[in-house]
Design a protein around this motif. Structure first.
Motif, PDB file in Angstrom:
ATOM      1  N   LEU A 129       0.804  -1.220   0.000  1.00 40.67           N
ATOM      2  CA  LEU A 129       0.000   0.000   0.000  1.00 40.67           C
ATOM      3  C   LEU A 129       0.843   1.279   0.000  1.00 40.67           C
ATOM      4  CD1 LEU A 129      -2.873  -1.079   2.406  1.00 40.67           C
ATOM      5  CD2 LEU A 129      -2.890  -0.993  -0.089  1.00 40.67           C
ATOM      6  N   GLU A 130       2.129   1.157  -0.295  1.00 37.31           N
ATOM      7  CA  GLU A 130       2.995   2.343  -0.263  1.00 37.31           C
ATOM      8  C   GLU A 130       2.567   3.388  -1.294  1.00 37.31           C
ATOM      9  OE1 GLU A 130       7.653   3.632   0.066  1.00 37.31           O
ATOM     10  OE2 GLU A 130       7.164   1.549  -0.290  1.00 37.31           O
ATOM     11  N   ARG A 131       2.196   2.977  -2.491  1.00 39.05           N
ATOM     12  CA  ARG A 131       1.778   3.950  -3.507  1.00 39.05           C
ATOM     13  C   ARG A 131       0.510   4.682  -3.083  1.00 39.05           C
ATOM     14  NH1 ARG A 131       1.634   1.404  -9.225  1.00 39.05           N
ATOM     15  NH2 ARG A 131       1.061   3.544  -9.722  1.00 39.05           N
ATOM     16  N   LEU A 132      -0.410   3.979  -2.444  1.00 43.54           N
ATOM     17  CA  LEU A 132      -1.617   4.636  -1.933  1.00 43.54           C
ATOM     18  C   LEU A 132      -1.246   5.659  -0.870  1.00 43.54           C
ATOM     19  CD1 LEU A 132      -4.685   4.978  -1.593  1.00 43.54           C
ATOM     20  CD2 LEU A 132      -4.595   3.060   0.034  1.00 43.54           C
ATOM     21  N   MET A 133      -0.361   5.293   0.048  1.00 46.72           N
ATOM     22  CA  MET A 133       0.054   6.218   1.100  1.00 46.72           C
ATOM     23  C   MET A 133       0.840   7.398   0.513  1.00 46.72           C
ATOM     24  SD  MET A 133      -1.300   5.007   3.784  1.00 46.72           S
ATOM     25  CE  MET A 133      -2.578   4.022   3.020  1.00 46.72           C
ATOM     26  N   ASP A 134       1.667   7.144  -0.513  1.00 41.49           N
ATOM     27  CA  ASP A 134       2.370   8.231  -1.208  1.00 41.49           C
ATOM     28  C   ASP A 134       1.367   9.233  -1.777  1.00 41.49           C
ATOM     29  OD1 ASP A 134       4.860   7.062  -0.750  1.00 41.49           O
ATOM     30  OD2 ASP A 134       5.026   6.225  -2.780  1.00 41.49           O
ATOM     31  N   SER A 135       0.319   8.706  -2.409  1.00 47.01           N
ATOM     32  CA  SER A 135      -0.698   9.560  -3.021  1.00 47.01           C
ATOM     33  C   SER A 135      -1.455  10.371  -1.973  1.00 47.01           C
ATOM     34  CB  SER A 135      -1.670   8.708  -3.835  1.00 47.01           C
ATOM     35  OG  SER A 135      -2.681   9.496  -4.402  1.00 47.01           O
ATOM     36  N   LEU A 136      -1.846   9.728  -0.882  1.00 45.81           N
ATOM     37  CA  LEU A 136      -2.544  10.445   0.195  1.00 45.81           C
ATOM     38  C   LEU A 136      -1.659  11.552   0.767  1.00 45.81           C
ATOM     39  CD1 LEU A 136      -4.303   7.556   2.146  1.00 45.81           C
ATOM     40  CD2 LEU A 136      -5.402   9.363   0.821  1.00 45.81           C
ATOM     41  N   GLN A 137      -0.382  11.239   0.928  1.00 41.24           N
ATOM     42  CA  GLN A 137       0.537  12.249   1.459  1.00 41.24           C
ATOM     43  C   GLN A 137       0.667  13.423   0.501  1.00 41.24           C
ATOM     44  OE1 GLN A 137       4.283  11.002   3.228  1.00 41.24           O
ATOM     45  NE2 GLN A 137       5.315  12.588   2.061  1.00 41.24           N
ATOM     46  N   ALA A 138       0.880  13.137  -0.770  1.00 44.32           N
ATOM     47  CA  ALA A 138       1.101  14.206  -1.749  1.00 44.32           C
ATOM     48  C   ALA A 138      -0.155  15.042  -1.993  1.00 44.32           C
ATOM     49  CB  ALA A 138       1.583  13.602  -3.071  1.00 44.32           C
ATOM     50  N   ARG A 139      -1.310  14.389  -2.075  1.00 43.86           N
ATOM     51  CA  ARG A 139      -2.541  15.100  -2.442  1.00 43.86           C
ATOM     52  C   ARG A 139      -3.231  15.780  -1.268  1.00 43.86           C
ATOM     53  NH1 ARG A 139      -6.292  11.528  -6.020  1.00 43.86           N
ATOM     54  NH2 ARG A 139      -7.276  13.553  -6.323  1.00 43.86           N
ATOM     55  N   TYR A 140      -3.085  15.222  -0.061  1.00 43.71           N
ATOM     56  CA  TYR A 140      -3.860  15.737   1.066  1.00 43.71           C
ATOM     57  C   TYR A 140      -3.022  16.172   2.268  1.00 43.71           C
ATOM     58  CZ  TYR A 140      -7.516  13.632  -1.710  1.00 43.71           C
ATOM     59  OH  TYR A 140      -8.336  13.297  -2.751  1.00 43.71           O
ATOM     60  N   VAL A 141      -2.126  15.304   2.702  1.00 46.09           N
ATOM     61  CA  VAL A 141      -1.394  15.580   3.935  1.00 46.09           C
ATOM     62  C   VAL A 141      -0.396  16.725   3.758  1.00 46.09           C
ATOM     63  CG1 VAL A 141       0.118  14.599   5.696  1.00 46.09           C
ATOM     64  CG2 VAL A 141      -1.735  13.217   4.746  1.00 46.09           C
ATOM     65  N   ALA A 142       0.379  16.708   2.678  1.00 54.91           N
ATOM     66  CA  ALA A 142       1.372  17.772   2.473  1.00 54.91           C
ATOM     67  C   ALA A 142       0.720  19.153   2.309  1.00 54.91           C
ATOM     68  CB  ALA A 142       2.282  17.448   1.296  1.00 54.91           C
ATOM     69  N   PRO A 143      -0.344  19.287   1.493  1.00 54.93           N
ATOM     70  CA  PRO A 143      -0.987  20.604   1.415  1.00 54.93           C
ATOM     71  C   PRO A 143      -1.546  21.073   2.759  1.00 54.93           C
ATOM     72  CG  PRO A 143      -1.644  19.281  -0.465  1.00 54.93           C
ATOM     73  CD  PRO A 143      -0.892  18.370   0.476  1.00 54.93           C
ATOM     74  N   LEU A 144      -2.098  20.148   3.532  1.00 54.67           N
ATOM     75  CA  LEU A 144      -2.590  20.511   4.859  1.00 54.67           C
ATOM     76  C   LEU A 144      -1.428  20.906   5.761  1.00 54.67           C
ATOM     77  CD1 LEU A 144      -4.924  20.757   6.861  1.00 54.67           C
ATOM     78  CD2 LEU A 144      -4.633  18.313   7.347  1.00 54.67           C
ATOM     79  N   GLY A 145      -0.321  20.163   5.676  1.00 55.76           N
ATOM     80  CA  GLY A 145       0.866  20.505   6.449  1.00 55.76           C
ATOM     81  C   GLY A 145       1.386  21.882   6.115  1.00 55.76           C
ATOM     82  N   GLU A 146       1.345  22.232   4.835  1.00 55.08           N
ATOM     83  CA  GLU A 146       1.791  23.563   4.433  1.00 55.08           C
ATOM     84  C   GLU A 146       0.879  24.649   4.997  1.00 55.08           C
ATOM     85  OE1 GLU A 146       3.323  25.917   0.479  1.00 55.08           O
ATOM     86  OE2 GLU A 146       1.943  24.241   0.221  1.00 55.08           O
ATOM     87  N   LEU A 147      -0.429  24.404   4.977  1.00 53.92           N
ATOM     88  CA  LEU A 147      -1.361  25.378   5.557  1.00 53.92           C
ATOM     89  C   LEU A 147      -1.123  25.572   7.053  1.00 53.92           C
ATOM     90  CD1 LEU A 147      -4.720  24.421   3.818  1.00 53.92           C
ATOM     91  CD2 LEU A 147      -3.480  26.571   3.566  1.00 53.92           C
ATOM     92  N   LEU A 148      -0.852  24.486   7.738  1.00 56.69           N
ATOM     93  CA  LEU A 148      -0.687  24.552   9.191  1.00 56.69           C
ATOM     94  C   LEU A 148       0.710  24.995   9.620  1.00 56.69           C
ATOM     95  CD1 LEU A 148      -2.576  21.284  10.203  1.00 56.69           C
ATOM     96  CD2 LEU A 148      -3.386  23.632  10.469  1.00 56.69           C
ATOM     97  N   PHE A 149       1.742  24.589   8.876  1.00 56.54           N
ATOM     98  CA  PHE A 149       3.109  24.785   9.340  1.00 56.54           C
ATOM     99  C   PHE A 149       4.014  25.466   8.327  1.00 56.54           C
ATOM    100  CE2 PHE A 149       1.435  20.856  11.349  1.00 56.54           C
ATOM    101  CZ  PHE A 149       1.325  21.338  12.638  1.00 56.54           C
ATOM    102  N   GLY A 150       3.463  26.053   7.278  1.00 55.81           N
ATOM    103  CA  GLY A 150       4.260  26.767   6.283  1.00 55.81           C
ATOM    104  C   GLY A 150       5.180  25.855   5.501  1.00 55.81           C
ATOM    105  N   SER A 151       6.330  26.373   5.152  1.00 59.65           N
ATOM    106  CA  SER A 151       7.247  25.620   4.285  1.00 59.65           C
ATOM    107  C   SER A 151       7.725  24.319   4.927  1.00 59.65           C
ATOM    108  CB  SER A 151       8.438  26.481   3.896  1.00 59.65           C
ATOM    109  OG  SER A 151       9.168  26.857   5.048  1.00 59.65           O
TER     110      SER A 151
END
Length: 90
Positions: free
Chosen positions: A47-69
């Motif tokens: 399931l690594e590709r699924l987790m990669d996709s979730l991270q790239a599409r959802y978690v990273a943008p949310l992380g940027e909103l919450l914690f900047g760069s």
């Protein structure tokens, strides 16, 4: 922070995959040395590709909103599920 990210059918499908893998008898990677009732979703379970996709599409943008760069620079994950029951992993 906490919020509902995955739909119930998605969660059910994920747990079905975990249960099927556990029942297969194939080697299980545990998330850490303190939990014998968990499963790493990367690696053998596939399931690594699924987790990669979730991270790239959802978690990273949310992380940027919450914690900047700093939040936008996520480049790795250790995705796993754990099960807690009374009397286990004490």
């Amino acid at each position: 922070y906490t919020f509902e990210m995955l739909s119930l059918p998605c969660c059910d499908a994920l747990l079905d995959e975990v249960d099927a893998y556990e029942a297969s008898g194939m080697p299980a990677m545990r998330p850490n040395s303190m939990n014998n009732y968990g499963l790493v979703l990367n690696g053998p379970i596939g399931l690594e590709r699924l987790m990669d996709s979730l991270q790239a599409r959802y978690v990273a943008p949310l992380g940027e909103l919450l914690f900047g760069s700093e939040g936008a620079s996520l480049d790795h994950h250790h995705a796993f599920v754990v099960q807690y029951k009374a009397g286990q992993d004490l």
